[in-house]
Design an enzyme around this catalytic site. Structure first.
Site, mmCIF file in Angstrom:
data_model
loop_
_atom_site.group_PDB
_atom_site.id
_atom_site.type_symbol
_atom_site.label_atom_id
_atom_site.label_comp_id
_atom_site.label_asym_id
_atom_site.label_seq_id
_atom_site.Cartn_x
_atom_site.Cartn_y
_atom_site.Cartn_z
ATOM 1 N N GLU A 307 0.825 -1.215 0.000
ATOM 2 C CA GLU A 307 0.000 0.000 0.000
ATOM 3 C C GLU A 307 0.859 1.266 0.000
ATOM 4 O O GLU A 307 1.915 1.314 0.629
ATOM 5 C CB GLU A 307 -0.892 -0.004 1.245
ATOM 6 C CG GLU A 307 -1.729 1.255 1.415
ATOM 7 C CD GLU A 307 -2.335 1.376 2.812
ATOM 8 O OE1 GLU A 307 -3.196 2.257 2.994
ATOM 9 O OE2 GLU A 307 -1.950 0.609 3.709
ATOM 10 N N LYS A 372 -9.494 3.482 -2.850
ATOM 11 C CA LYS A 372 -9.988 2.982 -1.571
ATOM 12 C C LYS A 372 -11.297 3.657 -1.181
ATOM 13 O O LYS A 372 -11.407 4.879 -1.187
ATOM 14 C CB LYS A 372 -8.928 3.210 -0.489
ATOM 15 C CG LYS A 372 -9.282 2.621 0.863
ATOM 16 C CD LYS A 372 -8.146 2.844 1.859
ATOM 17 C CE LYS A 372 -8.454 2.209 3.205
ATOM 18 N NZ LYS A 372 -7.367 2.450 4.186
ATOM 19 N N CYS A 425 -5.569 -2.027 2.979
ATOM 20 C CA CYS A 425 -5.367 -1.912 4.424
ATOM 21 C C CYS A 425 -6.548 -2.506 5.185
ATOM 22 O O CYS A 425 -6.914 -3.652 4.985
ATOM 23 C CB CYS A 425 -5.117 -0.456 4.800
ATOM 24 S SG CYS A 425 -4.609 -0.208 6.523
#
Length: 549
Positions: A307, A372, A425
């Protein structure tokens, strides 16, 4: 009999406790329960700590308003004891930029658990509202706490970290039940099973006055609930063992993965001046030989970086994109995290960005992008962002205005490989964060940066939760983490390959094949909701027909 008598004495002492003694007992029981989570996975301790919850609610009846406020307060202390040792590692993030954020660390380490404990308090209060006089009160507690844990996973964007159901995910045979009922169903089973010994303090069966009845009476009623709980635990183990035995790990043909784990410190990852250093390390590490027969990146078809891998906007740095194109042989795709600038007119100042995943072809072209959706509060955005920024607050990533959330969740097309479901995440900790059922992927790609949390229990807990997503959905999970723990997990939760925490290196693996959609993948949380609803109906009917506190 002596053991039962001692247990009854202990239970009675807890039931009769009050004031700070009662709060201390709840706090200690909650702290002991935290040992059931990764990396300890000492779930048998819950047979000691969860009965305390039952006895605390039993004793709440001495308070006013039906004991509901007293039960809620006991639940809050239990939750505080559970969440502080379970989430202490969050404090590490505030030391990455200590001059700016260190003063906030005590508020995070104690404030977040204090907030999350409100949900445990609600669960205790709800349980007290439907409390019964007999062993069925264990079912009342299981239904109430499952409801409060579900709320914890959804209210204010949710934070279901270390939900009680994760106690039943190790050993792996027990975790297989998640393929049927998911995390929330496991939570119900967890509370019901581990709280069952509480009923051993209850009164005994009153049968006919015969010598047989007088001999067996002390052994009947008190042991029925624990015996049924152990029987359920055994049944879960048998189901899991059969499921694992019938479905060995299969792999996708001609797909070879390489996960690059750079183990970069956080101050390097967000420093533009370190651009050359970061790129050099990524390129050299990605092309490292992993064995005597390895020829580096030429052996793989999919290279994966973690990430937010770069301290810059990747696609706006032509030299970085050229270096990636030079690294990738024909037929190899790079999947990498990166901050992404929004599409703005030339010359516009960029103040906000997306946290994204790119799929990049061997010629340096961008094949696919995912932004995201589920951002981290206080890490990637602030609640009431404008107002809090005016007061001088910034989130940990220091992006003015916070990150921009993506629009929808969808699969990514990967050349010569099944479609992938991207999760960035902590999106992997939400059971509901999956693509539409008509867009079923072949695998889950989870890019993360747990470097915020140092060498602590946090990354182990994160891996545990990502693994449960594999079992729930029947999909393999491929996890790339900056500092670890990177892993390849098959659709039944077996860890096929793994790189440890705080280790620099590459992890080579084949891609496990998906299995047909599980019951949970097809029906979501409906089975768990049916179980909780049925339990509540049973408890309410029992309250209406039986004597209760």
């Amino acid at each position: 009999m002596k053991t039962t008598n001692k247990l009854r004495a202990a239970g009675l002492a807890i039931i009769l406790s009050w004031g700070w003694k009662r709060a201390t007992i709840a706090l200690a029981a909650g702290a002991l329960s935290a040992l059931a989570m990764a990396p300890f996975n000492a779930w048998p301790v819950l047979f000691l700590s969860f009965p305390v919850m039952v006895w605390l609610i039993d004793g709440a009846g001495a308070g006013g308003l039906g004991g509901v406020p007293a039960a809620a307060m006991a639940g809050w202390w239990f939750g505080l004891g559970y969440f502080v040792p379970g989430l202490y590692w969050i404090g590490y993030a505030f030391l990455v930029d200590a001059p700016t954020f260190a003063w906030l660390m005590p508020f995070a380490v104690l404030g977040l658990p204090a907030y999350l404990a409100l949900f445990t308090a609600f669960g205790f209060a709800l349980a007290r509202l439907v409390w019964t006089w007999d062993a069925s009160r264990v079912i009342a507690l299981a239904a109430a706490l499952t409801s409060s844990e579900w709320l914890r996973g959804h209210v204010l964007t949710g934070f279901p970290w270390n939900a009680f159901g994760y106690a039943l995910t190790e050993p792996l045979v027990l975790a297989q039940t998640a393929s049927l009922i998911g995390l929330w169903g496991l939570t119900f089973f967890s509370v019901a099973i581990f709280a069952s010994p509480a009923v051993l303090v209850d009164g005994t069966w009153r049968g006919r006055k015969s010598w047989i009845a007088s001999w067996i009476a002390p052994w009947i009623t008190p042991w029925i609930a624990p015996a049924l709980a152990l029987l359920l635990l055994v049944a879960m183990g048998i189901f899991g063992a059969v499921r694992l035995g019938l479905q060995p790990t299969a792999t996708v043909a001609n797909v070879r993965l390489r996960i690059m784990q750079p183990d970069l410190q956080q101050d390097v990852r967000f420093n533009y001046a370190a651009k050359a250093e970061v790129m050099q390390k990524y390129l050299a590490l990605s092309d490292r030989a992993s064995g005597p027969q390895s020829t580096g990146v030429r052996d793989v078809s999919i290279l994966i970086w973690p990430e937010s891998a770069f301290p810059f906007f990747l696609t706006r740095e032509a030299d970085a994109m050229a270096q990636i194109a030079d690294l990738l042989p024909k037929g190899t795709t790079l999947i990498t995290g990166s901050v992404r600038a929004p599409d703005l007119p030339p010359g516009t100042k960029i103040t906000r960005a997306y946290n994204s995943i790119y799929a990049i072809g061997h010629d340096g072209s961008v094949l696919s992008i995912y932004d995201k959706l589920h951002l981290v509060p206080f890490g990637e955005y602030l609640p009431f962002q404008d107002w809090m920024e005016k007061l001088g607050f910034v989130q940990l990533t220091k992006i003015q205005g916070g990150f921009i959330p993506g629009v929808n969740r969808r699969t990514m097309e990967i050349p010569d490989a099944p479609r992938a479901l991207p999760l960035i995440c902590y999106e992997a900790v939400f059971p509901g964060d999956v693509a539409a059922r008509d867009d079923r992927p072949g695998w889950i790609i989870n890019l993360t940066n747990d470097g915020w949390f140092g060498i602590s229990t946090g990354p182990y807990q994160h891996l545990q939760q990502a693994r449960l997503r594999a079992i729930e959905q029947g999909l393999p999970v491929v996890r790339a983490a900056n500092t670890g723990i990177s892993a390849v997990i098959d659709p039944l939760g077996r860890v096929v390959a793994r790189l440890g925490l705080g280790v620099e290196g590459v992890l080579d693996s084949s891609l496990p094949s998906a299995i047909p959609p599980t019951i949970y993948a097809r029906s979501g949380d409906i089975p768990a909701a049916v179980v909780v609803a049925a339990a509540l109906i049973f408890i309410v009917r029992r309250r209406l027909t039986k004597r209760h506190f």
